[in-house]
Design an enzyme around this catalytic site. Structure first.
Site, PDB file in Angstrom:
ATOM      1  N   CYS A   1       0.736  -1.237  -0.081  1.00  0.00           N
ATOM      2  CA  CYS A   1      -0.147  -0.033  -0.032  1.00  0.00           C
ATOM      3  C   CYS A   1       0.802   1.184  -0.049  1.00  0.00           C
ATOM      4  O   CYS A   1       1.531   1.679  -0.966  1.00  0.00           O
ATOM      5  CB  CYS A   1      -0.949  -0.070   1.311  1.00  0.00           C
ATOM      6  SG  CYS A   1      -2.292   1.185   0.908  1.00  0.00           S
TER       7      CYS A   1
ATOM      8  N   HIS B   1      -3.621  -4.892  -0.250  1.00  0.00           N
ATOM      9  CA  HIS B   1      -3.031  -5.620   1.205  1.00  0.00           C
ATOM     10  C   HIS B   1      -3.147  -7.224   1.084  1.00  0.00           C
ATOM     11  O   HIS B   1      -3.988  -7.912   1.378  1.00  0.00           O
ATOM     12  CB  HIS B   1      -3.909  -5.229   2.702  1.00  0.00           C
ATOM     13  CG  HIS B   1      -3.705  -3.732   2.728  1.00  0.00           C
ATOM     14  ND1 HIS B   1      -3.088  -3.154   3.614  1.00  0.00           N
ATOM     15  CD2 HIS B   1      -4.131  -2.669   2.104  1.00  0.00           C
ATOM     16  CE1 HIS B   1      -3.213  -1.907   3.883  1.00  0.00           C
ATOM     17  NE2 HIS B   1      -3.710  -1.406   2.868  1.00  0.00           N
TER      18      HIS B   1
ATOM     19  N   GLU C   1      -1.722  -9.316   2.964  1.00  0.00           N
ATOM     20  CA  GLU C   1      -1.658  -9.752   4.426  1.00  0.00           C
ATOM     21  C   GLU C   1      -2.852 -10.227   4.783  1.00  0.00           C
ATOM     22  O   GLU C   1      -3.118 -11.139   5.557  1.00  0.00           O
ATOM     23  CB  GLU C   1      -0.809  -9.299   5.196  1.00  0.00           C
ATOM     24  CG  GLU C   1      -1.865  -7.725   5.570  1.00  0.00           C
ATOM     25  CD  GLU C   1      -1.616  -6.598   4.994  1.00  0.00           C
ATOM     26  OE1 GLU C   1      -1.552  -5.325   5.140  1.00  0.00           O
ATOM     27  OE2 GLU C   1      -1.229  -6.704   3.632  1.00  0.00           O
TER      28      GLU C   1
END
Length: 506
Positions: free
Chosen positions: A352, A478, A480
């Site tokens: 990001c 993102h 994750e």
């Protein structure tokens, strides 16, 4: 899985990471408590905004109904209107998701004044659903005190007393301890808290949270729940258990190790980037490798007097990750980290803000666009390589006004991104306001930066990489948030693989 959060905020989107930790984003764009990230990683289910219920959401819905006249002029009260709204959200989410069981966690601590309406709502749930269809599980602390680590059960006894005062008698106690409980300690807790001894579940501190399901299974926790709720007594999935035990084994006894610098401005709170930390662990599991995470404060990097000083801080790491963020503080430190990784051919993953910082660094030092920046930091920058999305101008409310949730991304042939994903179209979760300025894309591309992932219409940059670098990739989204312990996200798996190669090359 469902989280009931008693705080008055509507969601976690505007909350300070130092106070609240990470803001987790679901597929449908809900900004939620980080606990939903744990739920997704352990249960491997993509949750929705309906899985996050806060006081702000509940009161907002009840007030809206009152304004519409839904209550037919009646006096609106905590009981029954607020409690009914809470119950409807618990039951409604279970029905809409097709679940057999809803696990609803009430946040906070027993005795918190803002949590009382939620406790009253779940008290009523057993009355509404019937005793065999609701189970109260109380997570409680068993502290140790003094030089001999004497176990004290009194805090748990008093916690259970507070629950009884509001009409809830716990069926199961999950006891957080430093070490395992002895049989006589379990019996004492069971006696004073009025539960059966098999309902006192031992939850000792552990070196990895991924061992907890194994511990609970050994404690007979699942068998107890199945029995109390009258569910089919099916045996555990042996293939799934074998896979999970392999995960735990690799976390505890890896055959290899790499050291990764994770650069961000909220590193003082380990929960602020918890999904990134877990994603790196997942990448390590995929390669039977321990990932030694070194949290680096980007503000401290920013204060470094020279590039050599930055290099001194980051040297010795096998990879660099630059974290998401907002605002100007620590930005130059993140840019310095991106420059270090690019110039020293250290594997790099920007997430990001980490992608935007990589682009700013490349624009300044490779394209020679002096003063290049994001308008988020400097509205007067001569080269706004990152700027505000056009439809965001004029917006003053900060909550849920960003590009949020799952968005598609088209990958370029023969790119690193395509090789890692193994497919040409992917979907990833986003949480940001600013985008790459398309007016600079040609110049960046001509200087060697590859835009290897874009939106289907080609207008939004999603992934950039450097083909001339061993592993230098950054994403606007993102990754994750979609990583799992048994299925590491391709970018985290790829980063650990690149780190292992970089370490071997040394």
């Amino acid at each position: 899985m469902l989280k009931l959060d008693p705080y008055i905020n509507v969601d976690a989107g505007t909350m300070n990471p130092y106070q609240h930790g990470e803001c987790f984003v679901t597929d449908d764009g809900a900004e939620t408590d980080l606990d939903l990230g744990h739920y997704e990683r352990f249960v491997d289910t993509n949750l929705s905004r309906d899985a996050s219920v806060t006081t702000g959401v509940v009161y907002g819905a009840v007030i809206a109904k009152e304004r519409r006249g839904d209550y037919l002029g009646g006096t609106v009260q905590v009981i029954p209107h607020i409690t009914n709204e809470i119950k409807e959200r618990i039951v409604g989410y279970g029905r809409s998701s097709g679940a057999d069981v809803v696990v609803a966690e009430v946040g906070g601590t027993v005795g918190d004044i803002e949590g009382l309406p939620f406790l009253e709502a779940i008290r009523q749930m057993k009355r509404d659903a019937g005793p065999g269809n609701a189970l109260y599980i109380h997570v409680t602390l068993i502290p140790t005190v003094g030089p001999w680590d004497e176990v004290k059960t009194k805090p748990t006894q008093h916690s259970v007393m507070r629950l009884r005062e509001v009409g809830i008698a716990p069926d199961v106690l999950v006891c957080r301890t430093k070490t395992s409980l002895e049989a006589d300690q379990r019996d004492k807790i069971a006696l004073f808290c009025d539960v059966t001894p098999d309902a006192v579940i031992d939850a000792p501190d552990t070196d990895t949270i991924y061992s907890i399901p194994v511990t609970f299974e050994e404690e007979g926790f699942a068998d107890l729940v199945v029995r109390r709720l009258g569910l089919p007594d099916n045996p555990p999935d042996e293939a799934a258990w074998k896979e999970w035990r392999t995960i735990v084994s690799r976390l505890r006894q890896p055959t290899r190790q790499v050291r990764v610098a994770v650069v961000g401005k909220y590193t003082g709170n380990g929960d602020a980037y918890i999904s990134i930390g877990e994603g790196l662990k997942h990448g390590g599991v995929a390669h039977d490798c321990h990932v030694d995470i070194h949290w680096v404060d980007s503000v401290e990097l920013e204060d470094c007097a020279s590039a050599d000083e930055v290099a001194g801080r980051l040297a010795g790491h096998d990879a660099v990750v630059v974290c998401p963020g907002f605002g100007a503080r620590g930005v130059e430190g993140k840019i310095s980290a991106a420059q270090f990784a690019r110039e020293n051919r250290v594997p790099y993953l920007g997430i990001c803000y980490g992608m935007q910082m990589a682009i700013i660094e490349f624009a300044r030092n490779v394209c020679h666009l002096h003063g290049a920046n994001t308008t988020e930091v400097n509205e007067e920058t001569p080269h706004p390589v990152i700027h505000l999305m056009p439809d965001q101008y004029g917006i003053t409310d900060k909550g849920a006004t960003m590009r949020l949730g799952l968005w598609p991304c088209r990958l370029s042939d023969s790119s690193l991104a395509a090789r890692l994903y193994g497919q040409m179209m992917v979907k990833e979760r986003h949480r940001h306001r600013f985008e790459v300025n398309n007016a600079y894309r040609d110049q960046l591309t001509d200087s060697g930066l590859l835009f290897s992932g874009v939106s289907p219409d080609g207008m939004l940059a999603e992934i950039v990489e450097l083909p001339s670098h061993p592993f230098y990739i950054a994403t606007q989204f993102h990754p994750e948030f979609r990583s799992r312990p048994n299925r590491a996200h391709p970018l985290f798996s790829g980063l650990v693989e690149a780190a292992l190669k970089a370490k071997a090359a040394k």
